[in-house]
Scaffold this motif. Structure first.
Motif, PDB file in Angstrom:
ATOM      1  N   ILE A  67       0.745  -1.153   0.038  1.00  0.00           N
ATOM      2  CA  ILE A  67       0.024   0.089  -0.088  1.00  0.00           C
ATOM      3  C   ILE A  67       0.831   1.359  -0.207  1.00  0.00           C
ATOM      4  CG2 ILE A  67      -2.161  -1.102   0.668  1.00  0.00           C
ATOM      5  CD1 ILE A  67       0.108   0.745   3.276  1.00  0.00           C
ATOM      6  N   GLU A  68       2.000   1.130  -0.558  1.00  0.00           N
ATOM      7  CA  GLU A  68       2.990   2.135  -0.659  1.00  0.00           C
ATOM      8  C   GLU A  68       2.231   3.338  -1.555  1.00  0.00           C
ATOM      9  OE1 GLU A  68       7.392   0.683   0.111  1.00  0.00           O
ATOM     10  OE2 GLU A  68       6.620   0.438  -1.852  1.00  0.00           O
ATOM     11  N   PHE A  69       1.304   3.234  -2.237  1.00  0.00           N
ATOM     12  CA  PHE A  69       0.702   4.190  -3.110  1.00  0.00           C
ATOM     13  C   PHE A  69      -0.252   4.944  -2.245  1.00  0.00           C
ATOM     14  CE2 PHE A  69      -2.166   0.504  -2.973  1.00  0.00           C
ATOM     15  CZ  PHE A  69      -3.306   1.134  -2.509  1.00  0.00           C
ATOM     16  N   ALA A  70      -0.425   4.837  -0.812  1.00  0.00           N
ATOM     17  CA  ALA A  70      -1.457   5.546  -0.162  1.00  0.00           C
ATOM     18  C   ALA A  70      -0.529   6.812   0.158  1.00  0.00           C
ATOM     19  CB  ALA A  70      -1.894   4.898   0.944  1.00  0.00           C
ATOM     20  N   ASP A  71      -1.182   7.781   0.567  1.00  0.00           N
ATOM     21  CA  ASP A  71      -0.568   9.319   0.715  1.00  0.00           C
ATOM     22  C   ASP A  71      -0.259   9.265   2.281  1.00  0.00           C
ATOM     23  OD1 ASP A  71      -1.127  11.075  -1.634  1.00  0.00           O
ATOM     24  OD2 ASP A  71      -3.166  10.049  -1.190  1.00  0.00           O
ATOM     25  N   GLU A  72      -0.786   8.383   3.074  1.00  0.00           N
ATOM     26  CA  GLU A  72      -0.464   8.381   4.706  1.00  0.00           C
ATOM     27  C   GLU A  72      -0.899   7.033   4.822  1.00  0.00           C
ATOM     28  OE1 GLU A  72      -1.730  11.629   8.081  1.00  0.00           O
ATOM     29  OE2 GLU A  72      -3.354  10.118   7.279  1.00  0.00           O
ATOM     30  N   ILE A  73       0.343   6.234   5.551  1.00  0.00           N
ATOM     31  CA  ILE A  73      -0.043   5.055   6.565  1.00  0.00           C
ATOM     32  C   ILE A  73      -0.146   5.327   7.844  1.00  0.00           C
ATOM     33  CG2 ILE A  73       0.716   2.732   6.708  1.00  0.00           C
ATOM     34  CD1 ILE A  73       1.961   3.065   3.730  1.00  0.00           C
ATOM     35  N   ILE A  74      -0.879   4.766   8.785  1.00  0.00           N
ATOM     36  CA  ILE A  74      -1.104   4.827  10.102  1.00  0.00           C
ATOM     37  C   ILE A  74      -0.985   3.450  10.705  1.00  0.00           C
ATOM     38  CG2 ILE A  74      -2.133   5.589  12.112  1.00  0.00           C
ATOM     39  CD1 ILE A  74      -3.404   8.001  10.372  1.00  0.00           C
ATOM     40  N   VAL A  75      -0.052   2.894  11.580  1.00  0.00           N
ATOM     41  CA  VAL A  75       0.015   1.838  12.209  1.00  0.00           C
ATOM     42  C   VAL A  75      -0.359   2.148  13.656  1.00  0.00           C
ATOM     43  CG1 VAL A  75       1.484   0.092  12.990  1.00  0.00           C
ATOM     44  CG2 VAL A  75       1.779   0.775  10.695  1.00  0.00           C
ATOM     45  N   ILE A  76      -1.664   1.375  13.952  1.00  0.00           N
ATOM     46  CA  ILE A  76      -1.975   1.468  15.365  1.00  0.00           C
ATOM     47  C   ILE A  76      -1.695   0.309  16.129  1.00  0.00           C
ATOM     48  CG2 ILE A  76      -4.178   0.990  14.542  1.00  0.00           C
ATOM     49  CD1 ILE A  76      -3.595   3.148  17.772  1.00  0.00           C
ATOM     50  N   ASP A  77      -0.716   0.475  16.979  1.00  0.00           N
ATOM     51  CA  ASP A  77       0.104  -0.623  17.604  1.00  0.00           C
ATOM     52  C   ASP A  77      -0.251  -0.950  19.117  1.00  0.00           C
ATOM     53  OD1 ASP A  77       2.080  -2.856  16.941  1.00  0.00           O
ATOM     54  OD2 ASP A  77       3.140  -1.856  18.653  1.00  0.00           O
ATOM     55  N   SER A  78      -0.322  -1.950  19.337  1.00  0.00           N
ATOM     56  CA  SER A  78      -0.549  -2.423  20.851  1.00  0.00           C
ATOM     57  C   SER A  78       0.681  -2.986  21.645  1.00  0.00           C
ATOM     58  CB  SER A  78      -1.692  -3.416  20.982  1.00  0.00           C
ATOM     59  OG  SER A  78      -2.839  -3.223  20.378  1.00  0.00           O
ATOM     60  N   PHE A  79       1.789  -2.179  21.293  1.00  0.00           N
ATOM     61  CA  PHE A  79       2.878  -2.323  22.073  1.00  0.00           C
ATOM     62  C   PHE A  79       3.546  -3.616  21.931  1.00  0.00           C
ATOM     63  CE2 PHE A  79       0.746   0.888  24.659  1.00  0.00           C
ATOM     64  CZ  PHE A  79       1.671   1.832  24.838  1.00  0.00           C
ATOM     65  N   SER A  80       3.711  -3.829  20.480  1.00  0.00           N
ATOM     66  CA  SER A  80       4.625  -5.071  20.069  1.00  0.00           C
ATOM     67  C   SER A  80       5.826  -5.293  20.683  1.00  0.00           C
ATOM     68  CB  SER A  80       4.686  -5.036  18.469  1.00  0.00           C
ATOM     69  OG  SER A  80       3.321  -5.006  17.902  1.00  0.00           O
ATOM     70  N   SER A  81       6.206  -6.299  20.650  1.00  0.00           N
ATOM     71  CA  SER A  81       7.646  -6.610  21.553  1.00  0.00           C
ATOM     72  C   SER A  81       8.484  -7.216  20.433  1.00  0.00           C
ATOM     73  CB  SER A  81       7.498  -7.484  22.705  1.00  0.00           C
ATOM     74  OG  SER A  81       6.827  -8.680  22.698  1.00  0.00           O
ATOM     75  N   ASP A  82       8.281  -7.491  19.161  1.00  0.00           N
ATOM     76  CA  ASP A  82       9.109  -8.184  18.231  1.00  0.00           C
ATOM     77  C   ASP A  82       9.643  -7.404  17.156  1.00  0.00           C
ATOM     78  OD1 ASP A  82       6.653  -7.387  16.791  1.00  0.00           O
ATOM     79  OD2 ASP A  82       6.473  -9.704  16.004  1.00  0.00           O
ATOM     80  N   GLY A  83       9.391  -5.957  17.266  1.00  0.00           N
ATOM     81  CA  GLY A  83      10.040  -5.207  16.290  1.00  0.00           C
ATOM     82  C   GLY A  83       9.042  -4.562  15.175  1.00  0.00           C
ATOM     83  N   THR A  84       7.976  -4.966  15.534  1.00  0.00           N
ATOM     84  CA  THR A  84       6.804  -4.537  14.367  1.00  0.00           C
ATOM     85  C   THR A  84       6.600  -2.877  14.594  1.00  0.00           C
ATOM     86  OG1 THR A  84       5.378  -6.632  14.832  1.00  0.00           O
ATOM     87  CG2 THR A  84       4.326  -4.551  13.812  1.00  0.00           C
ATOM     88  N   LYS A  85       6.824  -2.354  15.248  1.00  0.00           N
ATOM     89  CA  LYS A  85       6.769  -0.866  15.551  1.00  0.00           C
ATOM     90  C   LYS A  85       7.938  -0.283  14.734  1.00  0.00           C
ATOM     91  CE  LYS A  85       7.192   2.981  18.840  1.00  0.00           C
ATOM     92  NZ  LYS A  85       7.028   3.514  20.253  1.00  0.00           N
ATOM     93  N   GLU A  86       9.051  -0.516  14.971  1.00  0.00           N
ATOM     94  CA  GLU A  86      10.443  -0.263  14.583  1.00  0.00           C
ATOM     95  C   GLU A  86      10.514  -0.467  13.074  1.00  0.00           C
ATOM     96  OE1 GLU A  86      10.655  -0.744  18.727  1.00  0.00           O
ATOM     97  OE2 GLU A  86      10.186  -2.350  17.033  1.00  0.00           O
ATOM     98  N   LYS A  87       9.994  -1.597  12.471  1.00  0.00           N
ATOM     99  CA  LYS A  87       9.918  -1.716  11.254  1.00  0.00           C
ATOM    100  C   LYS A  87       8.878  -0.959  10.507  1.00  0.00           C
ATOM    101  CE  LYS A  87      11.707  -4.207   8.919  1.00  0.00           C
ATOM    102  NZ  LYS A  87      12.919  -4.093   8.067  1.00  0.00           N
TER     103      LYS A  87
END
Length: 245
Positions: A24-44
């Motif tokens: 979905i890189e064609f989107a103008d804005e990508i929002i990830v709503i994260d529940s405090f992942s501990s496996d690197g999801t947020k950082e990626k």
């Protein structure tokens, strides 16, 4: 030109999140709503240029509503980390947000099970909407509320529904406890009639009415596990009512 925001709820989705974002890189804005992942999801997600919001999970609707409040696009597309927007679907999405006649659109999701897509097991869910007074309601199977008419996009969303038999059964049991507790708090009762009839009807609906039998052994297996999920939910409601859990 209409701007598109994509919202992705996540929790420990490191194996899936990169491919989802790249689709979905064609989107103008990508929002990830994260529940405090501990496996690197947020950082990626941050590495890939997304806006990341941290929020402790309480229910699916609240998570998405929190992200909606931050969305700046004229349209909003909701996807999960195990979903992918194909090239054909991308072109269709860009077309309808520019020239579409509806305010919301259903996307089609064929189930992926036993290493194949089950095209006779297709869910249709509103996922693309104009960003105008939209919100979600419901704790588990949340419903998107918006004003206007609904269309259906022709091209399928790629959805890697289940990671294996054990994961599917685990997922059904997890949802069953969540649904059972929610139903009990709302005063809904369960009887042994529900325990027998509801699972049978779910199997009949999945395998016969929705033509799951045309998907061979995977269709039979999926219909059976769906029936088990319904049985598990009502069994857990009865256990809660009896004070056994």
């Amino acid at each position: 030109m209409s701007r598109l925001t994509v919202i992705i709820p996540t929790y420990n989705e490191i194996d899936y999140i990169e491919d989802a974002i790249k689709s979905i890189e064609f989107a103008d804005e990508i929002i990830v709503i994260d529940s405090f992942s501990s496996d690197g999801t947020k950082e990626k997600a941050i590495e890939l240029g997304c806006i990341v919001l941290d929020r402790k999970f309480d229910n699916f609707s609240s998570q998405k509503n929190h992200a909606i409040a931050k969305a700046t696009g004229d349209w909003v597309l909701f996807i999960d980390a195990d979903e992918r927007v194909s090239q054909k679907l991308k072109i269709e999405i860009l077309s309808v947000i520019k020239n579409g006649k509806h305010q919301g659109y259903k996307l089609q999701f064929p189930h992926f099970y036993m290493n194949r897509f089950l095209y006779h097991k297709v869910d249709k869910v509103v996922r693309l909407v104009k960003n105008d007074s939209i919100s979600f309601s419901g704790d588990v199977h949340e419903k998107l509320l918006f004003k206007g008419t609904v269309g259906t996009l022709k091209n399928f969303m790629i959805h890697y529904t289940y990671k294996g038999l054990f994961h599917l059964i685990q997922k059904k049991d997890s949802y069953a406890w969540f649904q059972a507790n929610t139903s009990f708090k709302k005063g809904k009762k369960a009887t042994y009639f529900h325990l027998i009839f509801k699972p049978f009807y779910r199997f009949f609906s999945s395998y016969i009415l929705k033509r799951g039998f045309m998907d061979g052994v995977p269709g039979l297996a999926l219909a059976s596990i769906n029936a088990y999920g319904v049985f598990s939910r009502y069994a857990k409601i009865i256990l809660i009512e009896k004070g056994l859990k």
